[in-house]
Design an enzyme around this catalytic site. Structure first.
Site, mmCIF file in Angstrom:
data_model
loop_
_atom_site.group_PDB
_atom_site.id
_atom_site.type_symbol
_atom_site.label_atom_id
_atom_site.label_comp_id
_atom_site.label_asym_id
_atom_site.label_seq_id
_atom_site.Cartn_x
_atom_site.Cartn_y
_atom_site.Cartn_z
ATOM 1 N N LYS A 74 0.719 -1.430 0.061
ATOM 2 C CA LYS A 74 -0.124 0.107 -0.058
ATOM 3 C C LYS A 74 1.016 1.184 0.020
ATOM 4 O O LYS A 74 2.120 1.279 0.271
ATOM 5 C CB LYS A 74 -0.844 -0.157 1.080
ATOM 6 N N ARG B 10 -11.207 -0.537 14.856
ATOM 7 C CA ARG B 10 -11.109 0.425 13.630
ATOM 8 C C ARG B 10 -11.844 -0.231 12.695
ATOM 9 O O ARG B 10 -12.910 0.476 12.109
ATOM 10 C CB ARG B 10 -9.332 0.753 13.160
ATOM 11 N N TYR C 99 14.224 30.535 7.125
ATOM 12 C CA TYR C 99 13.231 31.254 7.511
ATOM 13 C C TYR C 99 12.977 31.644 9.167
ATOM 14 O O TYR C 99 13.471 30.544 9.772
ATOM 15 C CB TYR C 99 11.844 30.506 7.040
ATOM 16 N N MET D 5 10.620 24.637 1.788
ATOM 17 C CA MET D 5 9.967 23.960 0.820
ATOM 18 C C MET D 5 10.859 23.141 -0.218
ATOM 19 O O MET D 5 10.466 21.981 -0.392
ATOM 20 C CB MET D 5 9.130 24.940 0.044
HETATM 21 C C1 LIG Z 1 -0.324 -1.888 6.761
HETATM 22 C C2 LIG Z 1 -0.661 -3.123 7.222
HETATM 23 C C3 LIG Z 1 0.132 -4.107 7.529
HETATM 24 C C4 LIG Z 1 1.487 -3.825 7.581
HETATM 25 O O1 LIG Z 1 2.052 -3.319 8.783
HETATM 26 P P1 LIG Z 1 3.389 -3.255 9.026
HETATM 27 O O2 LIG Z 1 3.335 -2.667 10.358
HETATM 28 O O3 LIG Z 1 3.941 -2.117 7.893
HETATM 29 O O4 LIG Z 1 4.247 -4.567 9.000
HETATM 30 C C5 LIG Z 1 -0.399 -5.428 7.834
HETATM 31 N N1 LIG Z 1 -1.684 -5.508 7.742
HETATM 32 C C6 LIG Z 1 -2.727 -4.657 7.499
HETATM 33 C C7 LIG Z 1 -4.193 -5.043 7.612
HETATM 34 C C8 LIG Z 1 -2.073 -3.341 7.262
HETATM 35 O O5 LIG Z 1 -3.032 -2.365 6.960
#
Ligand SMILES: *Cc1c(COP(=O)(O)O)cnc(C)c1O
Length: 357
Positions: free
Chosen positions: A34, A129, A250, A298
């Site tokens: 992801k 969640r 800055y 920036m």
């Molecule tokens: C992002 C994610 C992972 C991986 O987590 P890490 O801490 O990066 O190993 C595993 N499972 C789900 C559902 C996630 O969203």
């Protein structure tokens, strides 16, 4: 060309995947891709992790990109289908779907009768969640099991505290108890659980951050077996000689307490470097560790080179990577390696390149 680049070491990525395999030899591996593979480049990293058993992504667009690039393994959509269109595409491309709420349960009923789909049934064991409550599982499972369009069902949950000592125990007990009632595969381990708690590995492990060589724990808990995959590299584009009492950048946040030499580096917060990284954040120039001074701009940041000999226009700068861990930089900026790596991808003006050494 502007010298800032994210250099990707594919050998280190493969090494990290092998390390996952050695830790969890009896589990299948779902490599987490992801957020543009945590900022490293989606298809590039899919290639590096091609020995994994499956991939996971967040968006349908990413999943399509992987399929069309020729990856024919399982691809899981981590939050499932957001709407009917996603569901149709997922069925057509053979993506696996997380099912985490009643909306998605109802959506699945709209799947055409000649379609088949594999799902990950998400259970809330304490993260609060996503996922069905433990009490709801029986009913949901029955609906899915009786649906001929559903092939495989993998139970799935996610840890809230896997980075803490004994932080997996409570939620693991919940899922383990549940799995006694269902004869199905299950998955709960992220990187932190994968490294720290063998009992959680189950049928599928889901490593993310560790594949990219950063720690899922506090930055001081280095994991020597992991190798950094991304090196964020740039160059010095200006050198300033300043007198004691003069400011840098800055707001003149930094005032020199002696005469100093300052190097201006082509990397700023619009590239994903954290603006809140304070004076003193480590940075490496020509292989020597020094520190930032003043506010990050920036497009640029300033570095103290007073005690460094031969720094010139074009001297090589490592913001993080093989000589300086992203975790150490993140710790200085009061965040985690995850955020810094992902920020590089959302800051799309940093070109990604393969590191040929
Ligand atoms: C992002 C994610 C992972 C991986 O987590 P890490 O801490 O990066 O190993 C595993 N499972 C789900 C559902 C996630 O969203």
């Amino acid at each position: 060309m502007r010298p800032l680049k994210a250099l990707i070491n594919l050998d280190n990525a493969k090494h990290n995947l092998n390390y996952v395999r050695s830790l969890a030899p009896s589990s299948k591996i779902m490599a987490t891709l992801k957020a543009n593979a945590y900022g490293h480049g989606l298809t590039l990293m899919a290639g590096a992790f091609n020995e994994a058993d499956a991939f996971s992504v967040l968006t349908i667009e990413d999943a399509i990109e992987l399929r069309e690039a020729g990856f024919d393994k399982k691809i899981l959509l981590l939050e499932g289908a957001f709407d009917e269109e996603d569901l149709k595409i997922a069925a057509a491309y053979h993506f696996n779907l997380v099912v985490h709420n009643d909306y998605q349960l109802a959506l699945i009923r709209q799947l055409p009768h000649d379609k088949q789909i594999d799902i990950h049934l998400k259970i809330n064991t304490g993260m609060n969640r996503l996922g069905f409550s433990i009490n709801a599982v029986n009913k949901v499972y029955k609906q899915l099991k009786n649906d001929v369009r559903i092939n495989e069902i993998v139970f799935m949950s996610h840890f809230a505290n896997a980075d803490k000592t004994n932080g997996t125990d409570g939620q693991y007990q919940e899922i383990e108890k549940l799995m006694n009632d269902f004869n199905e595969p299950f998955s709960i381990a992220n990187s932190a659980a994968l490294i720290s708690d063998n009992k959680t590995h189950a049928d599928w492990v889901r490593p993310g951050i560790m594949l990219y060589g950063a720690t899922p724990f506090d930055f001081s808990q280095k994991i020597p077996d992991l190798k950094p995959v991304m090196t964020l590299r740039s160059e010095v584009i200006s050198i300033q000689e300043i007198k004691k009492g003069q400011g840098v950048g800055y707001g003149e946040d930094f005032i020199a307490d002696k005469d100093m030499r300052i190097a201006t580096v082509a990397c700023g917060y619009a590239d994903g470097y954290p603006r809140h990284a304070p004076t003193g954040t480590p940075v490496v120039i020509d292989g020597i560790k020094t520190k930032t001074v003043g506010r990050v701009s920036m497009d640029m940041l300033a570095v103290d080179i007073t005690d460094l000999g031969n720094v010139n226009y074009g001297s090589m700068v490592e913001l993080w990577g093989e000589q300086l861990s992203v975790d150490e930089v993140a710790n200085n900026a009061k965040t985690v390696g995850y955020e810094l790596l992902c920020a590089i991808s959302s800051a799309s003006r940093v070109p990604i390149d393969i590191n040929y050494g």
